[in-house]
Design a protein around this motif. Structure first.
Motif, PDB file in Angstrom:
ATOM      1  N   LEU A  11       0.866  -1.177   0.000  1.00  0.00           N
ATOM      2  CA  LEU A  11       0.000   0.000   0.000  1.00  0.00           C
ATOM      3  C   LEU A  11       0.907   1.232   0.000  1.00  0.00           C
ATOM      4  CD1 LEU A  11      -2.611  -1.301   2.596  1.00  0.00           C
ATOM      5  CD2 LEU A  11      -2.624  -1.534   0.095  1.00  0.00           C
ATOM      6  N   ALA A  12       0.943   1.928  -1.135  1.00  0.00           N
ATOM      7  CA  ALA A  12       1.936   2.980  -1.337  1.00  0.00           C
ATOM      8  C   ALA A  12       1.333   4.268  -1.872  1.00  0.00           C
ATOM      9  CB  ALA A  12       3.018   2.464  -2.290  1.00  0.00           C
ATOM     10  N   GLY A  13       0.085   4.524  -1.575  1.00  0.00           N
ATOM     11  CA  GLY A  13      -0.591   5.675  -2.170  1.00  0.00           C
ATOM     12  C   GLY A  13      -0.671   6.904  -1.299  1.00  0.00           C
ATOM     13  N   GLY A  14       0.000   6.913  -0.172  1.00  0.00           N
ATOM     14  CA  GLY A  14      -0.106   8.069   0.720  1.00  0.00           C
ATOM     15  C   GLY A  14       0.592   9.296   0.178  1.00  0.00           C
ATOM     16  N   ARG A  15       0.374  10.406   0.843  1.00  0.00           N
ATOM     17  CA  ARG A  15       0.940  11.677   0.410  1.00  0.00           C
ATOM     18  C   ARG A  15       2.299  11.959   1.030  1.00  0.00           C
ATOM     19  NH1 ARG A  15      -4.683  14.736   1.058  1.00  0.00           N
ATOM     20  NH2 ARG A  15      -5.646  13.985  -0.839  1.00  0.00           N
ATOM     21  N   SER A  16       2.732  11.152   1.985  1.00  0.00           N
ATOM     22  CA  SER A  16       4.034  11.321   2.644  1.00  0.00           C
ATOM     23  C   SER A  16       4.183  12.697   3.284  1.00  0.00           C
ATOM     24  CB  SER A  16       5.184  11.078   1.668  1.00  0.00           C
ATOM     25  OG  SER A  16       5.128   9.813   1.094  1.00  0.00           O
ATOM     26  N   ALA A  47       2.361 -15.413  -4.302  1.00  0.00           N
ATOM     27  CA  ALA A  47       2.553 -15.811  -5.700  1.00  0.00           C
ATOM     28  C   ALA A  47       2.914 -14.609  -6.574  1.00  0.00           C
ATOM     29  CB  ALA A  47       1.288 -16.483  -6.226  1.00  0.00           C
ATOM     30  N   ARG A  48       2.456 -13.426  -6.171  1.00  0.00           N
ATOM     31  CA  ARG A  48       2.703 -12.210  -6.954  1.00  0.00           C
ATOM     32  C   ARG A  48       2.569 -11.016  -6.023  1.00  0.00           C
ATOM     33  NH1 ARG A  48      -0.985  -9.160 -11.017  1.00  0.00           N
ATOM     34  NH2 ARG A  48       0.536  -7.762 -11.931  1.00  0.00           N
ATOM     35  N   VAL A  49       3.308  -9.933  -6.309  1.00  0.00           N
ATOM     36  CA  VAL A  49       3.205  -8.691  -5.547  1.00  0.00           C
ATOM     37  C   VAL A  49       2.739  -7.580  -6.477  1.00  0.00           C
ATOM     38  CG1 VAL A  49       4.460  -6.939  -4.214  1.00  0.00           C
ATOM     39  CG2 VAL A  49       5.042  -9.349  -3.931  1.00  0.00           C
ATOM     40  N   VAL A  50       1.778  -6.794  -5.999  1.00  0.00           N
ATOM     41  CA  VAL A  50       1.337  -5.593  -6.705  1.00  0.00           C
ATOM     42  C   VAL A  50       1.593  -4.392  -5.801  1.00  0.00           C
ATOM     43  CG1 VAL A  50      -0.407  -6.738  -8.138  1.00  0.00           C
ATOM     44  CG2 VAL A  50      -1.052  -5.844  -5.889  1.00  0.00           C
ATOM     45  N   ILE A  51       1.770  -3.265  -6.436  1.00  0.00           N
ATOM     46  CA  ILE A  51       1.937  -2.011  -5.706  1.00  0.00           C
ATOM     47  C   ILE A  51       0.676  -1.200  -5.947  1.00  0.00           C
ATOM     48  CG2 ILE A  51       3.317   0.095  -5.514  1.00  0.00           C
ATOM     49  CD1 ILE A  51       5.685  -1.702  -6.566  1.00  0.00           C
ATOM     50  N   CYS A  52       0.094  -0.700  -4.884  1.00  0.00           N
ATOM     51  CA  CYS A  52      -1.193  -0.003  -4.969  1.00  0.00           C
ATOM     52  C   CYS A  52      -1.022   1.489  -4.711  1.00  0.00           C
ATOM     53  CB  CYS A  52      -2.159  -0.576  -3.941  1.00  0.00           C
ATOM     54  SG  CYS A  52      -2.449  -2.337  -4.133  1.00  0.00           S
ATOM     55  N   GLY A  53      -1.705   2.284  -5.528  1.00  0.00           N
ATOM     56  CA  GLY A  53      -1.773   3.714  -5.294  1.00  0.00           C
ATOM     57  C   GLY A  53      -0.638   4.522  -5.881  1.00  0.00           C
ATOM     58  N   ARG A  54       0.141   3.927  -6.785  1.00  0.00           N
ATOM     59  CA  ARG A  54       1.257   4.640  -7.415  1.00  0.00           C
ATOM     60  C   ARG A  54       1.148   4.486  -8.929  1.00  0.00           C
ATOM     61  NH1 ARG A  54       5.132   6.366  -4.273  1.00  0.00           N
ATOM     62  NH2 ARG A  54       6.580   6.588  -5.993  1.00  0.00           N
ATOM     63  N   PRO A  64      -8.846   7.995  -6.728  1.00  0.00           N
ATOM     64  CA  PRO A  64      -7.527   8.298  -6.178  1.00  0.00           C
ATOM     65  C   PRO A  64      -7.617   8.920  -4.779  1.00  0.00           C
ATOM     66  CG  PRO A  64      -7.799   9.255  -8.376  1.00  0.00           C
ATOM     67  CD  PRO A  64      -9.132   8.720  -7.950  1.00  0.00           C
ATOM     68  N   ASP A  65      -6.509   8.854  -4.074  1.00  0.00           N
ATOM     69  CA  ASP A  65      -6.370   9.497  -2.755  1.00  0.00           C
ATOM     70  C   ASP A  65      -7.379   8.987  -1.729  1.00  0.00           C
ATOM     71  OD1 ASP A  65      -4.220  11.078  -3.649  1.00  0.00           O
ATOM     72  OD2 ASP A  65      -5.622  12.546  -4.484  1.00  0.00           O
ATOM     73  N   MET A  66      -7.624   7.691  -1.752  1.00  0.00           N
ATOM     74  CA  MET A  66      -8.549   7.088  -0.794  1.00  0.00           C
ATOM     75  C   MET A  66      -7.818   6.596   0.459  1.00  0.00           C
ATOM     76  SD  MET A  66     -11.634   7.164  -2.192  1.00  0.00           S
ATOM     77  CE  MET A  66     -12.512   5.988  -1.211  1.00  0.00           C
TER      78      MET A  66
END
Length: 179
Positions: A11-16, A47-54, A64-66
């Motif tokens: 989970l990588a969608g934050g604004r930092s 089995a697989r990795v996804v990156i969310c929010g980027r 977006p921005d949830m």
């Protein structure tokens, strides 16, 4: 564990905002980014990795921005559509993923690590429930979602995990990775 394959989601969608720049791309002392470490922590367990929010990853769902729930919702729908039994999650600011964690989390219902709500297990069948939760008038807090579904809280006494929210957190943790 589950008989179906497991999807890993960072989970990588934050604004930092507390970090002051894109913390997912901040480099550790070993030259890899926080995002690289988060992905590497999940790889042995899924089995697989996804990156969310980027950009280039799964976009937050339904918009977006949830926050973390937008990324989790995207991962759950991806899991459901691609035959994964569920999703193991971590945050992009969590450079350590304990090897013993999946065995403690994965089960018939959702579960989180106590004190680290982004380290969780989410059965793919929760996708429609999260859609309904996000459509309702609520704060969209991950805590509200956890309460709504009655997620199991897993305790691992003695386990202390770094969570990098500010540049000083990165400076404190980085010496563990020699140049």
């Amino acid at each position: 564990m589950t008989d179906s394959p497991i999807l890993g989601a960072v989970l990588a969608g934050g604004r930092s905002s507390r970090f002051g720049s894109d913390k997912a791309m901040a480099c550790m002392g070993d030259g890899r980014t926080l995002l690289d470490h988060a992905v590497a922590g999940l790889v042995p367990h899924v089995a697989r990795v996804v990156i969310c929010g980027r950009p280039g990853g799964l976009p937050d769902r339904p918009a977006p921005d949830m926050g973390p729930l937008g990324g989790l919702n995207a991962a759950l729908h991806h899991a459901l559509a691609h035959g994964f039994g569920g999703v193991l999650t971590t945050g992009c600011d969590m450079p350590v993923y304990p090897a013993s964690l999946p065995a403690a989390l994965v089960g018939p219902e959702a579960a989180i690590l106590k004190g680290q709500q982004l380290l969780g297990w989410w059965p793919a069948t929760l996708a429609p429930d999260l859609d309904a939760h996000l459509a309702a008038d609520n704060v969209r807090s991950i805590y509200g979602w956890i309460d709504r579904i009655g997620a199991r809280v897993v305790e691992m006494p003695g386990l202390v995990l770094p969570n990098i929210n500010r540049p000083e957190d990165l400076r404190i943790f980085t010496p563990r990775f020699p140049e």
